[in-house]
Design an enzyme around this catalytic site. Structure first.
Site, short mmCIF file in Angstrom:
data_model
loop_
_atom_site.label_atom_id
_atom_site.label_comp_id
_atom_site.label_asym_id
_atom_site.label_seq_id
_atom_site.Cartn_x
_atom_site.Cartn_y
_atom_site.Cartn_z
N GLU A 260 65.63 35.16 21.63
CA GLU A 260 65.14 36.12 20.66
C GLU A 260 66.22 36.95 19.97
O GLU A 260 66.03 37.39 18.84
CB GLU A 260 64.14 37.07 21.35
CG GLU A 260 62.86 36.42 21.79
CD GLU A 260 62.03 35.94 20.61
OE1 GLU A 260 61.75 36.74 19.69
OE2 GLU A 260 61.68 34.74 20.59
N SER B 107 2.56 39.75 44.06
CA SER B 107 2.36 39.88 45.50
C SER B 107 3.57 40.41 46.25
O SER B 107 3.46 40.77 47.43
CB SER B 107 1.93 38.53 46.10
OG SER B 107 0.68 38.14 45.57
#
Length: 825
Positions: free
Chosen positions: A106, A493
Site C-alpha cells: 500500500e 387444549s
C-alpha cells in the site's frame, strides 16, 4: 488615430509610447492582477481549510467503535452488536511481517515520507496520463487514515487538499507505529471485517499473531478491492493478489525470494473462527438488543464494546432453530408443492444467476443450506433435472422431489398450461444441498419450499426462569415479529392443565368421576352452546386423569363450571398469565389468546414444584473495562430429594413407606421465586400430564426416552397447534400456525405439527442433562383405585391403577359397600 502616407503618424506613436499602453504590458498587468487575486484566494482557502479541519490530537487516544459481544450461559460467544465489526489489537501484537506486507503493498515509502509521497504522486500521474484513466492511486497510509478517521467519503478535489493537510499534521504528532496501529485496526478488509484481527478470524479462523506469511500476504492484498479479492468467494483472484504482495515484499527487502516462493506454494485453508450464527439466535438477540438500547443508548451498545452475558444455551438455541426449520418444512410439504417461484426466459438466466452468485459467500454450496436455482436442462426418461445455482450446477433427481407429487419435467421454456404440475426449463425453484458441489459442478440437490406457516419455541429453566432458547419465527430477515413473546394466539387444549390444577386446589382429585356426555349451555344467543369432543366420541363416566389424558372437551367444561370461571381466572393469573381471559366457560377450551412465553412460564410453575419465576434473558452486563453495569442473581428453588415420610395406601387400605422426595434441608429461594401453588398440586398435575405423553395425545414426546409431562393444544379448524412439555430441568413451549389465521390443513393438530418440533428440539436439549424422575413431595399419598368408580380397589382387581393424592384427599371407601374380609376381622 492620425495617418501619414498610409502609416501611423509618428507623433501618435510617441504619444502611445509615452502613455505606456503596449498590448503586452496590458496583458502582463492584467495577468498579474488575476494571478495575485487567485493566489490570495487559494491562500485564503487553504488557510480556511487549515483552521476548519478536525484536530488530530484525539487520534493519539484512538478508540474506534468496537463490537459488543454477547455470551451464552457457558461463556461461549453467541452474538454481537456493532456498527463496524472490529476488535482492536495493539501494534506490538501484530506480527512485523504483516505490517511489512501492508506497507509493501500500500505505501512502500511509508517510513521515508512525511505524510505525502511526492515520488508516488508523480509516478501515478504519469501512468494515469499514459493510460488516459485512473490506473493507480498515490494515497499514503497516512492519508488513508486521515480520510477514514477524520473526513467524509466524498469524492471531491477539495478532499485531497484536506487529506494532504491532515496527513502532514498526523506525521508531526504521531509516530509511524501509532499511525500503523490506527490503520491496521481501522481498515475495512471485506466480509464485514474491520481491522486485521477480525479479518484473520473471518478468513482463516486464527488470531492475528497466528498467521503465516501466505495468509499475511493475502490479507495485505485486500484493501485494493476487498470483495473482488475475497478469498472466500474468489480464491483464485486472492492468490493472484497475494503473489503481487509477496513480490513487493521481496522488492522492498522484507523477505527473500525463497520465502516468497514457499509462501506462494502454501495451501490456503478458509476457515472462520466466527462461531456466531445470526440466523439461529436472531430473535433472542433482537429481544435483548431492544432492552439494552433502551437502557444504555445506541452509542454505548454499538460502539463501546459491552460484554453481555445471557441465559442462552448455545447448543439449545441451535437445536431450537433447526427444529423450527425442519418442522415447518414438514408441515408445509404436507400441503403440497405450490409450483416454481417464477419462470425465466433463456436470455434471463445469466443475469439471474449472477445475482444469486453475489449472495453466496462460500467456495462451494454448503451442505444443508438452501438456495434459489434455475432448471436449465431436464431428462424426463431418467426423471432428473439440472439446476444452476449461481455459477454452480447440481442434479435434482426424482426421489429428491418425490414429496411434490408427480411433477412433469418439460423440455421447453416458460410456464406450461394444462392439468398437473410442471417443471419446465427456466423454472426458479428452491433447492437444498444434500451433497456439495466439486469444482462448481455435480452437487446433489433436493427440491425445497419455503414454509408459509410460522412457529415459535421458548425454553425455560423452571428452577430460575432463565430462558435457554427462543425462536420467534422461520426467518428473522423476512419478519422480525417475535411470535414467542409478541403473538397472542388461542392455546386450545394446552390451557386445560391450568384449569385442572385449579380444580385440584378446589378439592377435586385425579380419581374424581365426571360424566362425559353431550351437554348444552345457554349462550345468550339463538342457538345454545354445545361443546364437542375433538374425536366426537363420548365415553360416559371418566376420571379426571382420563379426561386430561385424552383431552376430553366436555369434561373440561364441566370441571370449569364446577370450580367457577372467576376462580379459574384468578388461579391462572397466579401462575403468571397476564393476558385478558374470557370470563365464560369457553375458557376451558383455550379460547383466550396468550403468548407462548406466557403459557410456557405458567407450565414452569408445575415443573418447579409450585414456584413462579420471572423469565429473564440477561445475567450480567460489563463495560469494556470489566466494570459491572448490571447483574441478575437467579433465584434458588428447593430441590426435592427422597423422603420416607410419604405414604402409600395399598389395596387393602394399609399404609406403607413410599420412596417420595421432599425439599432439601437448608435450601432457600431467591427474590424472584414466589410459591404460588402447593408442591402437591404441582406434582399431581405433572403426574396427570405424564399420562398425556405415555398414553394420550402427546405420545410423540415418548421418543425422549425419559419422564416427560406435557399437553397438546389444537384450536378450531386447526388454526393453532401447540405442545407445552417438560422434564424436571427444562420446560419448552411450541406454537405453530399462520400469521393470518387459517387452517394448517392435514396434519395440523398439536400432536402432529407442534409435538414433532418439541421432540426434535428436546432430544438435543436434554442430551447433556441427567435423566430424572418427577419427585413427589412428602404429603403425597398413593392409593390403588378402580378408574371406573374412583374408589379404592382391592389387590388384583382388574383394571386397577395406582393414583397419587394430596394427603387426606384419597378415597376412603371401596367399590362395594360391604366391608372387606380384613376389615371385618
Amino acid at each position: 488615430m492620425a495617418l501619414y502616407n498610409g502609416r501611423q503618424n509618428p507623433a501618435s506613436r510617441n504619444i502611445n509610447r509615452r502613455q505606456g499602453k503596449s498590448p503586452l504590458k496590458i496583458f502582463l498587468v492584467t495577468a498579474s492582477i488575476i494571478g495575485g487575486i487567485g493566489l490570495l484566494a487559494l491562500a485564503g482557502y487553504l488557510f480556511f481549510l487549515y483552521n476548519s479541519l478536525p484536530r488530530v490530537d484525539r487520534l493519539a487516544d484512538y478508540k474506534p467503535p468496537i463490537v459488543s459481544q454477547v455470551f451464552g450461559d457457558d461463556g461461549s460467544l453467541v452474538g454481537e452488536f456493532y456498527l463496524e465489526r472490529r476488535i482492536v489489537v495493539p501494534v506490538d501484537k501484530i506480527p512485523r511481517q504483516l505490517i511489512q506486507a501492508f506497507v509493501a503493498a500500500e505505501d512502500a515509502n511509508f517510513y521515508q515520507h512525511k505524510g505525502l509521497d511526492y515520488v508516488g504522486i508523480l509516478r501515478a500521474a504519469v501512468k494515469n496520463l499514459l493510460s488516459l484513466s485512473k490506473k493507480e492511486g498515490a494515497s499514503t497510509i497516512t492519508q488513508q487514515v486521515a480520510k477514514s478517521m477524520l473526513l467524509t467519503p466524498e469524492k471531491k478535489f477539495s478532499r485531497k487538499f484536506k487529506e494532504a493537510i491532515l496527513a502532514k499534521r498526523m506525521e508531526e504528532r504521531l509516530s509511524k507505529d501509532e499511525i500503523l496501529y490506527i490503520y491496521l485496526n481501522q481498515i475495512y478488509l471485506g466480509a464485514g471485517s474491520y481491522g486485521v484481527q477480525v479479518a484473520a478470524e473471518t478468513y482463516f479462523g486464527k488470531n492475528v499473531d497466528q498467521l503465516n506469511l501466505a495468509e499475511m500476504a493475502m490479507l495485505a492484498g485486500l484493501p485494493k478491492a476487498p470483495n473482488y479479492y475475497s478469498p472466500i468467494k474468489h480464491l483464485d483472484r486472492a492468490k493472484e493478489r497475494q503473489a503481487y504482495v509477496l513480490d513487493r515484499m521481496v522488492k522492498e527487502g522484507y523477505i527473500t525470494q525463497a520465502e516468497a516462493e514457499h509462501a506462494r506454494a502454501m495451501p490456503i485453508v478458509i476457515k472462520s473462527m466466527k462461531t456466531v450464527n445470526s440466523d439461529q439466535s436472531a430473535y433472542f438477540l433482537e429481544h435483548i438488543r431492544i432492552q439494552l438500547e433502551e437502557k444504555y443508548g445506541m452509542d454505548k451498545l454499538y460502539k463501546e464494546g459491552l460484554r453481555i452475558y445471557t441465559t442462552m444455551d448455545g447448543a439449545m438455541q441451535k437445536a431450537a432453530y433447526e427444529a423450527v426449520v425442519t418442522g415447518l418444512k414438514n408441515v408445509d410439504k404436507r400441503q403440497g408443492f405450490r409450483g416454481p417461484l417464477r419462470y425465466l426466459a433463456e436470455t434471463e438466466v445469466d443475469d439471474f444467476c449472477r445475482k444469486v452468485e453475489d449472495g453466496i459467500d462460500t467456495a462451494s454450496l454448503k451442505e444443508g443450506s438452501t438456495y434459489q436455482g434455475v432448471v436449465t436442462a431436464v431428462n424426463p426418461a431418467k426423471g432428473e433435472a439440472t439446476v444452476r445455482v449461481g455459477d454452480r450446477t447440481g442434479i435434482l433427481s426424482r426421489k429428491n422431489m418425490a414429496w411434490a407429487g408427480k411433477l412433469q419435467l418439460v423440455n421447453s421454456w416458460g410456464k406450461q398450461e394444462g392439468k398437473g404440475k410442471f417443471l419446465p426449463l427456466g423454472s426458479v425453484v428452491l433447492v437444498s444441498v444434500i451433497t456439495p458441489d466439486v469444482n462448481k459442478a455435480g452437487a446433489v440437490l433436493a427440491l425445497d419450499q419455503e414454509p408459509e406457516a410460522q412457529a415459535a419455541v421458548v425454553s425455560i429453566d423452571p428452577r430460575t426462569g432463565a430462558v435457554r432458547a427462543m425462536v420467534g419465527g422461520y426467518d428473522f430477515h423476512k419478519s422480525q415479529f417475535n411470535r414467542a413473546i409478541q403473538a397472542r394466539r388461542n392455546p386450545g387444549s394446552a390451557f386445560k392443565p391450568l384449569i385442572y390444577a385449579a380444580a385440584l386446589d378446589k378439592g377435586l382429585t385425579p380419581a374424581t368421576i365426571f360424566d362425559d356426555s353431550p351437554v348444552e349451555y345457554d349462550s345468550g344467543q339463538e342457538k345454545a352452546w354445545r361443546p364437542k369432543n375433538y374425536d366426537n366420541i363420548y365415553r360416559g363416566n371418566v376420571t379426571m386423569r382420563e379426561a386430561l389424558t385424552n383431552s376430553i372437551n366436555v369434561v373440561s367444561v364441566k370441571i370449569l363450571e364446577q370450580i367457577g370461571v372467576d376462580y379459574a381466572i384468578d388461579y391462572a393469573k397466579k401462575l403468571g398469565i397476564t393476558s385478558p381471559l374470557a370470563a365464560n366457560l369457553t375458557l376451558a377450551l383455550g379460547s383466550s389468546s396468550l403468548t407462548p412465553l406466557e403459557l410456557t412460564s405458567a407450565y414452569a410453575v408445575f415443573a418447579s414444584g409450585g414456584y413462579r419465576t420471572t423469565p429473564y434473558f440477561i445475567t450480567k452486563v460489563e463495560d469494556s473495562d470489566g466494570k459491572v453495569l448490571e447483574e441478575t442473581a437467579p433465584p434458588v428453588i428447593p430441590v426435592m430429594t427422597n423422603n420416607s415420610s410419604a405414604t402409600v395406601v395399598d389395596g387393602d387400605g394399609a399404609t406403607a413407606p413410599a420412596q417420595a422426595p421432599a425439599p432439601a434441608a437448608g435450601s432457600e429461594r431467591g427474590p424472584a421465586a414466589v410459591p404460588v401453588i402447593s408442591p402437591e398440586t404441582a406434582y399431581i398435575i405433572t403426574n396427570l400430564m405424564e399420562s398425556v405423553v405415555t398414553s394420550g395425545t402427546g405420545q410423540r414426546a415418548r421418543a425422549l426416552g425419559r419422564p416427560v409431562a406435557g399437553k397438546t393444544g389444537t384450536t378450531n379448524d386447526m388454526k393453532d397447534a401447540w405442545f407445552i412439555g417438560y422434564v424436571p430441568q427444562l420446560v419448552t413451549g411450541v406454537w405453530v400456525g399462520y400469521d393470518q389465521e387459517r387452517s394448517l390443513g392435514a396434519g395440523g393438530s398439536g400432536g402432529q405439527a407442534a409435538a414433532p418440533i418439541w421432540t426434535e428440539f428436546m432430544k438435543q436439549a436434554v442430551a447433556r442433562l441427567p435423566v430424572k424422575n418427577f419427585t413427589a413431595p412428602s404429603d403425597i399419598t398413593f392409593a390403588t383405585i378402580d378408574p371406573q368408580t374412583g374408589k379404592l380397589a382391592r389387590d388384583g382387581a382388574p383394571g386397577a391403577i395406582v393414583e397419587g393424592f394430596a394427603a387426606g384427599t384419597e378415597p376412603k371407601s371401596y367399590d362395594s359397600d360391604a366391608p372387606a374380609a380384613d376389615d371385618a376381622q
